[in-house]
Write a protein that holds these residues in place. Sequence first.
Motif, PDB file in Angstrom:
ATOM      1  N   TRP A  49       0.878  -1.269  -0.026  1.00 39.36           N
ATOM      2  CA  TRP A  49      -0.016   0.186  -0.082  1.00 39.36           C
ATOM      3  C   TRP A  49       0.815   1.344   0.091  1.00 39.36           C
ATOM      4  CZ3 TRP A  49      -4.580  -1.236   4.199  1.00 39.36           C
ATOM      5  CH2 TRP A  49      -5.262  -2.362   3.641  1.00 39.36           C
ATOM      6  N   GLN A  50       1.930   0.934   0.545  1.00 37.61           N
ATOM      7  CA  GLN A  50       3.145   2.157   0.440  1.00 37.61           C
ATOM      8  C   GLN A  50       4.046   2.516  -0.392  1.00 37.61           C
ATOM      9  OE1 GLN A  50       4.435   1.969   4.702  1.00 37.61           O
ATOM     10  NE2 GLN A  50       2.251   2.443   5.330  1.00 37.61           N
ATOM     11  N   THR A  51       3.691   1.435  -1.460  1.00 35.91           N
ATOM     12  CA  THR A  51       4.781   1.451  -2.611  1.00 35.91           C
ATOM     13  C   THR A  51       4.494   1.514  -3.809  1.00 35.91           C
ATOM     14  OG1 THR A  51       5.924  -0.245  -0.817  1.00 35.91           O
ATOM     15  CG2 THR A  51       6.710  -0.170  -3.150  1.00 35.91           C
ATOM     16  N   SER A  52       5.094   2.189  -4.829  1.00 42.96           N
ATOM     17  CA  SER A  52       4.619   2.132  -6.135  1.00 42.96           C
ATOM     18  C   SER A  52       4.526   0.879  -6.826  1.00 42.96           C
ATOM     19  CB  SER A  52       5.338   3.220  -6.981  1.00 42.96           C
ATOM     20  OG  SER A  52       6.608   2.498  -7.263  1.00 42.96           O
ATOM     21  N   THR A  53       3.930   0.844  -7.734  1.00 44.75           N
ATOM     22  CA  THR A  53       3.729  -0.554  -8.362  1.00 44.75           C
ATOM     23  C   THR A  53       5.032  -1.317  -8.767  1.00 44.75           C
ATOM     24  OG1 THR A  53       1.248  -0.664  -8.798  1.00 44.75           O
ATOM     25  CG2 THR A  53       2.321  -2.090 -10.051  1.00 44.75           C
ATOM     26  N   ILE A  54       5.763  -0.222  -9.700  1.00 46.02           N
ATOM     27  CA  ILE A  54       6.896  -0.806 -10.169  1.00 46.02           C
ATOM     28  C   ILE A  54       7.875  -0.916  -9.097  1.00 46.02           C
ATOM     29  CG2 ILE A  54       7.642   1.648 -10.486  1.00 46.02           C
ATOM     30  CD1 ILE A  54       8.867   0.306 -13.193  1.00 46.02           C
ATOM     31  N   ASP A  55       8.036  -0.203  -8.176  1.00 50.06           N
ATOM     32  CA  ASP A  55       8.997  -0.632  -6.865  1.00 50.06           C
ATOM     33  C   ASP A  55       8.812  -1.969  -6.226  1.00 50.06           C
ATOM     34  OD1 ASP A  55      10.507   1.741  -7.556  1.00 50.06           O
ATOM     35  OD2 ASP A  55       9.772   2.844  -5.914  1.00 50.06           O
ATOM     36  N   TYR A  56       7.363  -2.140  -6.100  1.00 49.76           N
ATOM     37  CA  TYR A  56       6.853  -3.352  -5.382  1.00 49.76           C
ATOM     38  C   TYR A  56       7.269  -4.542  -6.177  1.00 49.76           C
ATOM     39  CZ  TYR A  56       3.742  -6.184  -2.542  1.00 49.76           C
ATOM     40  OH  TYR A  56       3.460  -6.957  -1.875  1.00 49.76           O
ATOM     41  N   LYS A  87      -1.869  -3.598  -3.767  1.00 47.52           N
ATOM     42  CA  LYS A  87      -2.760  -2.671  -4.571  1.00 47.52           C
ATOM     43  C   LYS A  87      -3.156  -3.794  -5.728  1.00 47.52           C
ATOM     44  CE  LYS A  87      -0.080   1.573  -3.838  1.00 47.52           C
ATOM     45  NZ  LYS A  87       0.871   2.160  -4.529  1.00 47.52           N
ATOM     46  N   SER A 117      -3.340  -3.134  -8.911  1.00 49.46           N
ATOM     47  CA  SER A 117      -2.388  -3.376  -9.979  1.00 49.46           C
ATOM     48  C   SER A 117      -1.389  -4.063  -9.582  1.00 49.46           C
ATOM     49  CB  SER A 117      -1.964  -1.605 -10.159  1.00 49.46           C
ATOM     50  OG  SER A 117      -1.428  -1.123  -8.866  1.00 49.46           O
ATOM     51  N   GLN A 118      -0.786  -4.188  -8.478  1.00 42.68           N
ATOM     52  CA  GLN A 118       0.286  -5.047  -7.903  1.00 42.68           C
ATOM     53  C   GLN A 118      -0.336  -6.399  -8.153  1.00 42.68           C
ATOM     54  OE1 GLN A 118       0.753  -3.577  -4.071  1.00 42.68           O
ATOM     55  NE2 GLN A 118       2.274  -1.913  -4.617  1.00 42.68           N
TER      56      GLN A 118
END
Length: 209
Positions: A92-99, A130, A132-133
């Motif tokens: 929840w606290q991380t952008s999809t690409i970084d995740y 998320k 998206s993830q």
Amino acid sequence: MFFHKTPAPARWLFPSLLWKKKTNNKEIYLTFDDGPIPGLTEYILDVLKDYNVKATFFCVGENIKKNKSIAERALREGHRLGNHSYNHCNGWQTSTIDYISNVVRCQRHLLDLHDHDVKPLFRPPYGKMKLSQIKLLKKKYQIVMWDVLSGDFLNDMEPEVCLKKSIKATGKGSIVIFHDNIKAEENVKYSLSRYIKHFLDKGYSFKTL
Ligand SMILES: [Zn+2]
């Protein structure tokens, strides 16, 4: 609010995630999150060996890096390893690409152990992801949630309560979470062998995912 048993609406909302195995057999899927940790993970492996029981370990990549021989021992003893991100990343606290790159980084450490799963397992830290993830990761990974949360990591959880409620919430095909995490040490050391013995006596078997 803490639930030992995952509420049904969560399972209906995300049917592509694995919450529980569909089976009429007396089977339980033990899982251990956050390791490998020297001492505690080895204690768990010893208990599993004593009862000749197999389980699945959702490992944190940086812990595999630090404690590779423990991860190798788990594989050698017939357990399955899954991905729990590189450093216990909160979706929840991380952008999809970084995740995604955090998850891939953990997977490299699993591959390094020659753990070539056709469809690798992934469990999101804190159960938080998320949409998206989920959408991207489910193409490559079987995303595994849980049916029973032992609550072993909670400060105010009494070991007897942890054991009793975990037993009560477990049924055929349950996926149960314990932690090889120092926060959970007291509860795991009290509950794990008693939990296993309780269900073996009732004719259940324990399998890897
Ligand atoms: Zn975790």
